[in-house]
Design an enzyme around this catalytic site. Structure first.
Site, PDB file in Angstrom:
ATOM      1  N   SER A 154     -27.193  57.550 -92.583  1.00  0.00           N
ATOM      2  CA  SER A 154     -26.313  56.463 -93.008  1.00  0.00           C
ATOM      3  C   SER A 154     -26.868  55.078 -92.638  1.00  0.00           C
ATOM      4  O   SER A 154     -26.500  54.088 -93.257  1.00  0.00           O
ATOM      5  CB  SER A 154     -24.926  56.647 -92.381  1.00  0.00           C
ATOM      6  N   ASP A 171     -23.564  57.367 -97.388  1.00  0.00           N
ATOM      7  CA  ASP A 171     -22.585  58.245 -96.742  1.00  0.00           C
ATOM      8  C   ASP A 171     -22.706  59.632 -97.387  1.00  0.00           C
ATOM      9  O   ASP A 171     -22.450  59.781 -98.582  1.00  0.00           O
ATOM     10  CB  ASP A 171     -21.184  57.649 -96.949  1.00  0.00           C
ATOM     11  N   VAL A 172     -23.071  60.601 -96.582  1.00  0.00           N
ATOM     12  CA  VAL A 172     -23.378  61.919 -97.147  1.00  0.00           C
ATOM     13  C   VAL A 172     -22.152  62.634 -97.714  1.00  0.00           C
ATOM     14  O   VAL A 172     -22.274  63.579 -98.487  1.00  0.00           O
ATOM     15  CB  VAL A 172     -24.064  62.839 -96.111  1.00  0.00           C
ATOM     16  N   LYS A 178     -38.433  80.546 -79.661  1.00  0.00           N
ATOM     17  CA  LYS A 178     -39.179  80.467 -78.397  1.00  0.00           C
ATOM     18  C   LYS A 178     -40.153  81.639 -78.296  1.00  0.00           C
ATOM     19  O   LYS A 178     -39.786  82.778 -78.598  1.00  0.00           O
ATOM     20  CB  LYS A 178     -38.207  80.489 -77.207  1.00  0.00           C
ATOM     21  N   GLU A 200     -29.605  75.394 -65.924  1.00  0.00           N
ATOM     22  CA  GLU A 200     -30.192  74.075 -66.171  1.00  0.00           C
ATOM     23  C   GLU A 200     -29.895  73.202 -64.958  1.00  0.00           C
ATOM     24  O   GLU A 200     -28.780  73.233 -64.439  1.00  0.00           O
ATOM     25  CB  GLU A 200     -29.620  73.469 -67.438  1.00  0.00           C
ATOM     26  N   ASP A 213     -21.661  76.618 -76.323  1.00  0.00           N
ATOM     27  CA  ASP A 213     -22.902  75.857 -76.413  1.00  0.00           C
ATOM     28  C   ASP A 213     -24.135  76.758 -76.346  1.00  0.00           C
ATOM     29  O   ASP A 213     -25.086  76.571 -77.094  1.00  0.00           O
ATOM     30  CB  ASP A 213     -22.943  74.815 -75.272  1.00  0.00           C
ATOM     31  N   HIS A 226     -27.375  81.416 -78.143  1.00  0.00           N
ATOM     32  CA  HIS A 226     -28.691  81.697 -77.550  1.00  0.00           C
ATOM     33  C   HIS A 226     -28.718  83.010 -76.759  1.00  0.00           C
ATOM     34  O   HIS A 226     -29.576  83.861 -76.978  1.00  0.00           O
ATOM     35  CB  HIS A 226     -29.112  80.562 -76.609  1.00  0.00           C
ATOM     36  N   LYS A 249     -24.773  74.466 -66.281  1.00  0.00           N
ATOM     37  CA  LYS A 249     -25.390  73.139 -66.130  1.00  0.00           C
ATOM     38  C   LYS A 249     -25.298  72.755 -64.659  1.00  0.00           C
ATOM     39  O   LYS A 249     -24.458  73.277 -63.925  1.00  0.00           O
ATOM     40  CB  LYS A 249     -24.608  72.109 -66.946  1.00  0.00           C
TER      41      LYS A 249
HETATM   42  C1  BG6 Z   1     -28.887  73.527 -76.732  1.00  0.00           C
HETATM   43  C2  BG6 Z   1     -27.654  73.179 -75.971  1.00  0.00           C
HETATM   44  O1  BG6 Z   1     -28.589  74.371 -77.800  1.00  0.00           O
HETATM   45  O2  BG6 Z   1     -29.800  74.177 -75.874  1.00  0.00           O
HETATM   46  C3  BG6 Z   1     -27.974  72.336 -74.751  1.00  0.00           C
HETATM   47  O3  BG6 Z   1     -26.761  72.461 -76.806  1.00  0.00           O
HETATM   48  C4  BG6 Z   1     -29.030  73.013 -73.920  1.00  0.00           C
HETATM   49  O4  BG6 Z   1     -26.809  72.110 -73.968  1.00  0.00           O
HETATM   50  C5  BG6 Z   1     -30.224  73.380 -74.790  1.00  0.00           C
HETATM   51  O5  BG6 Z   1     -29.428  72.106 -72.898  1.00  0.00           O
HETATM   52  C6  BG6 Z   1     -31.258  74.147 -74.003  1.00  0.00           C
HETATM   53  O6  BG6 Z   1     -32.370  74.360 -74.783  1.00  0.00           O
HETATM   54  P1  BG6 Z   1     -33.807  74.419 -74.140  1.00  0.00           P
HETATM   55  O7  BG6 Z   1     -34.685  74.837 -75.239  1.00  0.00           O
HETATM   56  O8  BG6 Z   1     -34.101  73.065 -73.618  1.00  0.00           O
HETATM   57  O9  BG6 Z   1     -33.715  75.421 -73.038  1.00  0.00           O
END
Ligand code: BG6
Length: 467
Positions: free
Chosen positions: A48, A89-90, A177, A211, A230, A235, A321
């Site tokens: 945008s 604007d999409v 990965k 993390e 998240d 993941h 986190k």
């Molecule tokens: C993302 C999350 O999908 O993956 C983040 O939204 C997270 O919160 C991230 O930090 C971690 O990815 P990576 O590849 O840095 O381990």
């Protein structure tokens, strides 16, 4: 196979090219693909912001340098030469789609990569449809794909009303990965692992994604999401599917995704009593986070796979986190051997462990035990993939290349996504109590209690160069 086609894309359109993901990941991945000679097509950026193409090129350069690449001008100029930019604007701007149609011209295999908030996925695809721009095209969407089972189904339905499954690429960057990709070859290419990989040998599995930083400047986004949505629904459950699946029966993406779906289907929905949610102290002071937020920044849970290979093997997942270290690993424990009658007091040896480290410094460790004097000592057989296999492709390099060439191997299929939402849904419905934990710790004590009677959470296998 029809619309998704099997030819390479001849145009890449990136919606959200001025956003965070493009800055942090996409430009770098494009640059690296360009350097390896794997980028063939022009790239149209859409967003945008009313900026010039020169400004976009400048931002691209900054992003690539900022990601740590040493820029080779020749490579960069080639990449810059592919770029053009459209703004609008999409959702509401039909002129934007007319302009896009003009750019597309006679190109016939476009990849639209939506690096946008998920609420815009369906409106954009519908607008592309109205403008007649979906024929023979591919669409890649970033996570999150829905925010619960119902919304994931709705989103699927809206996208699938206009696109075949073969046209859709649902991005989960963990699937790009190296250790996650490599797992399939390690597991099935090595009899030494093949023979161990089942309930007869393995007693428990732990998967940790820790993390060592908080939610930083993503407070507003994160507070509406939490750790479960998240990183666990996507993941960690995708990683688990790769850890636990049967060998695919053929080389196609569906062969692989069929086996992953089998695993997910065999996992019962979580029991909230076997889950622990935590929040680090100080989280509610982060900008954009509600003062009374009950959003979890840590989650641990127990799941089981009720099939012939894994029946009775508890699997513990945790993600958090603001923890002690940044490390993502999968850890399998063997059963214990019988007591050793040839040793004094018939000592029992410690179980062995197999550890796949996903981040940082991907690698594989086999932990054996040796008797040193009168005590057991750990013996480590380690491989760092970087040292042994060389520098890997970045996840987004793999994913972009996969989507551009129409290869679904690295993308999550609709059924898998719905299964993962089904698995976590009870905890979304009944989140229960939230336990505070200190930043820089391994999470709340309750996560330790979850493992009572089982192997405790282990000190992760840290990279040699960590400090
Ligand atoms: C993302 C999350 O999908 O993956 C983040 O939204 C997270 O919160 C991230 O930090 C971690 O990815 P990576 O590849 O840095 O381990």
């Amino acid at each position: 196979m029809a619309e998704g086609g099997d030819s390479d894309s001849d145009l890449l359109v990136i919606f959200g090219i001025t956003g965070d993901l493009a800055r942090k990941m996409t430009f770098q991945a494009l640059y690296r693909l360009e350097r390896r000679g794997l980028l063939q097509c022009p790239i149209v950026g859409v967003a945008s912001d009313d900026i010039s193409k020169d400004e976009l090129v400048k931002r691209a350069r900054e992003a690539i340098a900022g990601a740590g690449e040493k820029i080779d001008d020749k490579v960069f100029d080639k990449l810059a030469g592919r770029l053009s930019y459209l703004h609008g604007d999409v959702v509401t701007d039909s002129a934007l789609y007319d302009a896009l149609a003009k750019q597309i011209g006679s190109k016939h295999q476009c990849l639209y990569y939506l690096e946008m908030p998920p609420s815009l996925f369906a409106p954009i695809v519908e607008n592309l449809g109205k403008a007649g721009l979906l024929k023979r095209s591919r669409v890649a969407v970033e996570k999150p794909f829905g925010h619960d089972l119902t919304s994931a189904r709705e989103l699927n339905a809206r996208l699938r009303a206009l696109l075949g499954e073969e046209q859709l690429f649902r991005v989960d960057h963990f699937l790009g990965k190296e250790p996650v990709v490599e797992l399939e070859y390690l597991r099935f290419g090595n009899l030494a692992l093949v023979e161990l990989w089942n309930r007869h040998v393995i007693s428990e599995i732990q998967i940790t994604m820790a993390e060592d930083f908080g939610v930083d400047d993503r407070g507003k986004f994160y507070d509406g999401v939490g750790a479960l949505r998240d990183v666990v629904q996507n993941h960690l459950l995708q990683v688990l599917a790769g850890v636990a699946m049967e060998p695919p029966v053929g080389p196609s993406a569906d062969d692989l995704n069929d086996r992953k779906a089998d695993v997910l289907r065999a996992i019962a929905a979580v029991d909230p009593d076997r889950c622990v949610r935590g929040q680090y102290r100080g989280y509610t002071d982060v900008d954009g986070v509600a003062k009374n937020s009950q959003t979890e920044t840590f989650v641990a849970m127990r799941v089981e796979i009720d099939n012939w290979r894994w029946h009775g093997v508890p699997i513990f997942l945790r993600a958090g986190k603001a923890m002690t270290e940044r490390v993502t690993e999968v850890r399998l424990f063997t059963h214990r051997v019988p007591s050793l009658s040839f040793l004094p007091e018939r000592r029992r040896a410690e179980p062995n462990q197999i550890i796949l480290r996903i981040d940082p410094d991907p690698g594989l460790r086999i932990q054996l035990t040796a008797l040193d004097g009168d005590r057991w000592r750990d013996l480590h057989l380690d491989s760092s993939f970087m040292a042994d296999l060389g520098e890997p492709l970045l996840p987004y390099e793999r994913l972009l290349h996969g989507a551009l060439t129409g290869d679904h191997q690295l993308f999550a299929r609709e059924d898998a996504i719905e299964e993962t939402w089904r698995i976590v849904q009870p905890l979304l419905d009944n989140p229960g109590e939230i336990h505070r934990y200190e930043p820089g710790s391994w999470g709340p004590d309750a996560a330790r209690d979850l493992l009572r009677g089982h192997r405790s959470w282990q000190q992760p296998w840290l990279a040699d160069n960590h400090h």
